[in-house]
Design a protein around this motif. Structure first.
Motif, PDB file in Angstrom:
ATOM      1  N   SER A 150       0.835  -1.201   0.000  1.00 37.69           N
ATOM      2  CA  SER A 150       0.000   0.000   0.000  1.00 37.69           C
ATOM      3  C   SER A 150       0.868   1.248   0.000  1.00 37.69           C
ATOM      4  CB  SER A 150      -0.917  -0.003   1.227  1.00 37.69           C
ATOM      5  OG  SER A 150      -1.647   1.194   1.317  1.00 37.69           O
ATOM      6  N   TYR A 151       1.964   1.205   0.811  1.00 36.74           N
ATOM      7  CA  TYR A 151       2.923   2.320   0.835  1.00 36.74           C
ATOM      8  C   TYR A 151       3.590   2.494  -0.533  1.00 36.74           C
ATOM      9  CZ  TYR A 151       7.747   4.024   1.373  1.00 36.74           C
ATOM     10  OH  TYR A 151       8.949   4.653   1.182  1.00 36.74           O
ATOM     11  N   LYS A 152       3.890   1.375  -1.208  1.00 36.01           N
ATOM     12  CA  LYS A 152       4.540   1.428  -2.527  1.00 36.01           C
ATOM     13  C   LYS A 152       3.539   1.731  -3.648  1.00 36.01           C
ATOM     14  CE  LYS A 152       8.304   0.317  -3.396  1.00 36.01           C
ATOM     15  NZ  LYS A 152       9.525   1.123  -3.598  1.00 36.01           N
ATOM     16  N   ASN A 153       2.231   1.884  -3.310  1.00 40.12           N
ATOM     17  CA  ASN A 153       1.168   2.138  -4.288  1.00 40.12           C
ATOM     18  C   ASN A 153       1.012   0.997  -5.298  1.00 40.12           C
ATOM     19  OD1 ASN A 153       0.375   4.688  -3.251  1.00 40.12           O
ATOM     20  ND2 ASN A 153       2.140   5.637  -4.250  1.00 40.12           N
ATOM     21  N   GLU A 154       1.358  -0.203  -4.876  1.00 40.24           N
ATOM     22  CA  GLU A 154       1.116  -1.396  -5.691  1.00 40.24           C
ATOM     23  C   GLU A 154      -0.183  -2.029  -5.181  1.00 40.24           C
ATOM     24  OE1 GLU A 154       4.498  -3.957  -6.116  1.00 40.24           O
ATOM     25  OE2 GLU A 154       5.927  -2.274  -6.072  1.00 40.24           O
ATOM     26  N   THR A 155      -1.305  -1.476  -5.670  1.00 44.65           N
ATOM     27  CA  THR A 155      -2.625  -1.753  -5.094  1.00 44.65           C
ATOM     28  C   THR A 155      -3.012  -3.222  -5.202  1.00 44.65           C
ATOM     29  OG1 THR A 155      -3.254   0.487  -5.726  1.00 44.65           O
ATOM     30  CG2 THR A 155      -5.032  -1.020  -5.101  1.00 44.65           C
ATOM     31  N   ALA A 207      -1.226  -5.235  -2.631  1.00 42.67           N
ATOM     32  CA  ALA A 207      -1.697  -4.864  -1.306  1.00 42.67           C
ATOM     33  C   ALA A 207      -3.052  -5.492  -1.021  1.00 42.67           C
ATOM     34  CB  ALA A 207      -1.773  -3.336  -1.185  1.00 42.67           C
ATOM     35  N   VAL A 208      -3.976  -5.426  -2.015  1.00 45.53           N
ATOM     36  CA  VAL A 208      -5.312  -6.003  -1.850  1.00 45.53           C
ATOM     37  C   VAL A 208      -5.208  -7.508  -1.640  1.00 45.53           C
ATOM     38  CG1 VAL A 208      -7.486  -6.510  -3.054  1.00 45.53           C
ATOM     39  CG2 VAL A 208      -6.516  -4.192  -3.106  1.00 45.53           C
ATOM     40  N   PHE A 209      -4.318  -8.161  -2.397  1.00 44.94           N
ATOM     41  CA  PHE A 209      -4.140  -9.610  -2.280  1.00 44.94           C
ATOM     42  C   PHE A 209      -3.774 -10.001  -0.864  1.00 44.94           C
ATOM     43  CE2 PHE A 209      -1.068 -13.096  -2.099  1.00 44.94           C
ATOM     44  CZ  PHE A 209      -1.856 -14.153  -2.576  1.00 44.94           C
ATOM     45  N   TYR A 210      -2.784  -9.298  -0.286  1.00 46.80           N
ATOM     46  CA  TYR A 210      -2.319  -9.660   1.058  1.00 46.80           C
ATOM     47  C   TYR A 210      -3.336  -9.305   2.136  1.00 46.80           C
ATOM     48  CZ  TYR A 210       2.324 -11.048  -0.536  1.00 46.80           C
ATOM     49  OH  TYR A 210       3.371 -11.696  -1.139  1.00 46.80           O
ATOM     50  N   PHE A 211      -4.027  -8.165   1.997  1.00 47.81           N
ATOM     51  CA  PHE A 211      -5.051  -7.812   2.984  1.00 47.81           C
ATOM     52  C   PHE A 211      -6.192  -8.832   2.972  1.00 47.81           C
ATOM     53  CE2 PHE A 211      -3.568  -3.201   2.890  1.00 47.81           C
ATOM     54  CZ  PHE A 211      -3.074  -3.240   4.181  1.00 47.81           C
ATOM     55  N   PHE A 248      -9.889   3.690   1.072  1.00 47.73           N
ATOM     56  CA  PHE A 248     -10.199   5.121   1.020  1.00 47.73           C
ATOM     57  C   PHE A 248      -9.259   5.822   0.039  1.00 47.73           C
ATOM     58  CE2 PHE A 248     -12.499   4.836   5.156  1.00 47.73           C
ATOM     59  CZ  PHE A 248     -13.658   5.480   4.759  1.00 47.73           C
ATOM     60  N   LYS A 249      -7.971   5.416   0.051  1.00 47.14           N
ATOM     61  CA  LYS A 249      -6.984   6.046  -0.826  1.00 47.14           C
ATOM     62  C   LYS A 249      -7.279   5.762  -2.300  1.00 47.14           C
ATOM     63  CE  LYS A 249      -2.726   4.507  -0.703  1.00 47.14           C
ATOM     64  NZ  LYS A 249      -1.339   4.224  -0.278  1.00 47.14           N
ATOM     65  N   THR A 250      -7.815   4.556  -2.585  1.00 46.22           N
ATOM     66  CA  THR A 250      -8.103   4.185  -3.979  1.00 46.22           C
ATOM     67  C   THR A 250      -9.522   4.561  -4.422  1.00 46.22           C
ATOM     68  OG1 THR A 250      -8.759   1.967  -3.247  1.00 46.22           O
ATOM     69  CG2 THR A 250      -6.455   2.289  -3.912  1.00 46.22           C
ATOM     70  N   GLY A 251     -10.307   5.135  -3.503  1.00 49.14           N
ATOM     71  CA  GLY A 251     -11.652   5.601  -3.864  1.00 49.14           C
ATOM     72  C   GLY A 251     -12.745   4.574  -3.689  1.00 49.14           C
ATOM     73  N   ASN A 252     -12.462   3.416  -3.160  1.00 46.95           N
ATOM     74  CA  ASN A 252     -13.480   2.376  -2.956  1.00 46.95           C
ATOM     75  C   ASN A 252     -14.099   2.607  -1.571  1.00 46.95           C
ATOM     76  OD1 ASN A 252     -15.050   0.112  -2.890  1.00 46.95           O
ATOM     77  ND2 ASN A 252     -13.412  -1.323  -3.427  1.00 46.95           N
ATOM     78  N   PHE A 253     -14.925   3.665  -1.468  1.00 49.37           N
ATOM     79  CA  PHE A 253     -15.424   4.117  -0.167  1.00 49.37           C
ATOM     80  C   PHE A 253     -16.400   3.117   0.458  1.00 49.37           C
ATOM     81  CE2 PHE A 253     -14.457   8.014  -2.612  1.00 49.37           C
ATOM     82  CZ  PHE A 253     -13.392   8.460  -1.850  1.00 49.37           C
TER      83      PHE A 253
END
Length: 563
Positions: A204-209, A212-216, A244-249
């Motif tokens: 998420s910090y590296k903006n590799e969404t 990040a989603v896979f691991y979460f 929130f950062k990617t807009g998926n509120f």
């Protein structure tokens, strides 16, 4: 039945079960260890009241037995009980005391756990991450020392979490890489949710969404299957930040709601746990005072014992110091006495040697004078008389023979050599005209194409001094000039003489190769050492200044008196 009544009943049960132990004044280390082990087992089972009572009793005997390992273990168990009860300030206090005693032992396992638990309190309760990371790294050092790979994975996970929590992802990355590499072999199910969450935080910090989603998602899936609710709640919280950062509120609010639900459930469990042990919370401060009193009494006894030992040690040190001082003084006294005797012997030897040198030089000068007078008054006179007779004979003979003429020539040459030798032994100028004329002539005679001697004089040249003084000064200067010719390789030398008060001040300089003044004593014959001895005998002063490749200066200061 109230909580206090329950506590009293448990106290009597504990005292009854440990009656045989309590009747003893001391316990063996094995008995203390067993009692501490029972306290730890009750703590893990949630029997906090019984665990605290047993650990208190074990602590009392461990202090009496001066068992640092037992003391540290008991403090650690007490702290762990308060840690489980979410009484973090009290847990922190007892962890610190436990670490103090653990550091006096070789128990790496115990030091590892206490440092790790202190890191947890600093990071998750006090929010002092720098200190928390410091204690985590101390714990990691002990894990390496024990070569415990599982513990290394666990501790590095804590360090990674601490760095990521304060946004220092680059500092935490090496630890995360290590966990990813070794978790499959050395990790456990209790940390798998946290590991996936940390990977999600990093990507998420590296903006590799996608990553990040896979691991979460994986962390949430594993968390819902297991019992690690705390790690699951943190996962939902961090995942909601990414969403929130990617807009998926919409999904972000869902995750945030899940985080709040799990957190509320955990808080309720914690409150329930605290409610069940309210009786202990009422006596926590008194319990702490009792433990501190035990430790204080022990420290007081130790202090008295140490003071007595220190006093005895000081007495021993004073006695030994006095004996050593007396020995040293006696040694120096005997050495000083021997040194004085040696110095007296050296002084006597030096005086004897000085007298031998002076007698030798005086004898040489006397013999020189006698030989010069004998050659001049006798041999030279006889040769002159023989030559005169030959002259009379040849004048009366019209044709003198060749042998007569050769004899006449040989007698004349012998007469000249005898005269020169006589003058060398006792210069005629020195006898007739004095020291200054003789020195001027000496400098002139010694000058040649290779070296020039200059004579500078501020005294009237006709002035005369006592005969013995003139003779001694002349031959001293003659020897110094000979030394310059033989050894200095100089092209120029200056002999300067004047009067300084009632003393003759003589300076002889040259531009030669110079020498090391520390080694001039090795020169043999009538060298500088003998010149110095002669000047000393005349009660004068003698000094040499020389530097290699920068020439030499000899300075003489001789009293003007009738020696």
């Amino acid at each position: 039945m109230s909580n206090i009544q329950v506590l009293i009943i448990l106290l009597f049960i504990s005292l009854a079960t440990n009656q045989s132990i309590a009747q003893k004044n001391t316990l063996t280390k094995n008995e203390i260890t067993q009692l501490a082990h029972n306290a730890n087992a009750n703590m893990k089972a949630g029997n906090f009241e019984k665990s605290l009572l047993e650990s208190r009793l074990a602590l009392k005997y461990a202090i009496a037995a001066k068992d640092n390992n037992g003391i540290a273990s008991c403090y650690n168990t007490i702290a762990a009980n308060f840690d489980e009860l979410a009484e973090f300030d009290k847990a922190f206090y007892f962890y610190k005391k436990g670490l103090l005693y653990a550091n006096k032992t070789n128990n790496t396992i115990l030091k590892n756990w206490i440092n790790n638990n202190l890191g947890n309190i600093y990071c998750f309760d006090k929010k002092q991450y720098e200190k928390g990371i410091y204690y985590y790294k101390k714990s990691l050092g002990y894990s390496r020392e024990m070569k415990d790979s599982s513990q290394m994975v666990f501790t590095k996970l804590n360090i990674t979490w601490a760095y990521f929590d304060i946004g220092e992802f680059q500092n935490g990355l090496p630890y995360l890489n290590f966990i990813n590499k070794h978790h499959q072999n050395y990790g456990g199910e209790s940390t798998i949710v946290a590991l996936n969450m940390l990977n999600g935080m990093y990507y998420s910090y590296k903006n590799e969404t996608k990553k990040a989603v896979f691991y979460f998602e994986k962390a949430i899936e594993l968390g819902n299957k297991g019992n690690e609710k705390s790690d699951l709640s943190y996962t939902y919280q961090e995942y909601s930040k990414l969403l929130f950062k990617t807009g998926n509120f919409k999904y972000a609010y869902t995750c945030l709601n899940a985080y709040n639900t799990i957190t509320d459930a955990l808080n309720t469990e914690e409150k329930l746990k605290k409610t069940n042990v309210a009786g202990i919370n009422l006596q926590i401060d008194e319990y702490k005072r009792d433990i501190d009193k035990i430790a204080t009494d022990y420290k007081t006894k130790q202090h008295v014992l140490l003071e007595e030992q220190s006093r005895n040690k000081k007495i021993v040190i004073v006695v030994i110091s006095l004996l050593l001082t007396l020995f040293v003084l006696f040694y120096f006294f005997t050495q000083n006495k021997q040194l004085k005797q040696k110095n007296k012997i050296k002084d006597i030897q030096s005086k004897i040697q000085q007298n031998i040198i002076n007698a030798s030089i005086d004898g040489q000068e006397l013999e020189r004078k006698k030989i010069a007078a004998f050659l001049h008054d006798n041999i030279s006179a006889l040769l002159s008389s023989a030559g005169l007779h030959l002259n009379v004979f040849t004048s009366s003979s019209h044709t003198p023979s060749e042998e007569i003429l050769k004899t006449k020539y040989i007698l004349s040459e012998a007469h000249l050599k005898i005269r020169d030798l006589s003058h060398e032994l006792m210069p005629a100028l020195l006898v007739r005209f004095g020291l200054l004329f003789a020195l001027d002539d000496l400098c002139e005679k010694n000058s040649n194409s290779r070296i020039t001697f200059e004579f500078h004089n501020s005294i009237p040249i006709k002035k005369r001094y006592p005969e013995k003084l003139e003779m001694k000064v002349y031959f001293i200067i003659s020897e110094l000039l000979n030394n310059i010719i033989k050894h200095s390789k100089a092209s120029k030398s200056i002999c300067r003489i004047d009067e300084k008060g009632a003393k003759l001040h003589i300076i002889i300089t040259d531009n030669g190769k110079g020498f090391d003044t520390k080694k001039f004593h090795v020169v043999e014959g009538f060298g500088l050492n003998q010149v110095r001895a002669r000047i000393k005998n005349m009660e004068g002063e003698f000094s040499v200044i020389s530097k290699i490749n920068y020439g030499t200066t000899v300075e003489l200061l001789i009293p003007i008196n009738d020696i």
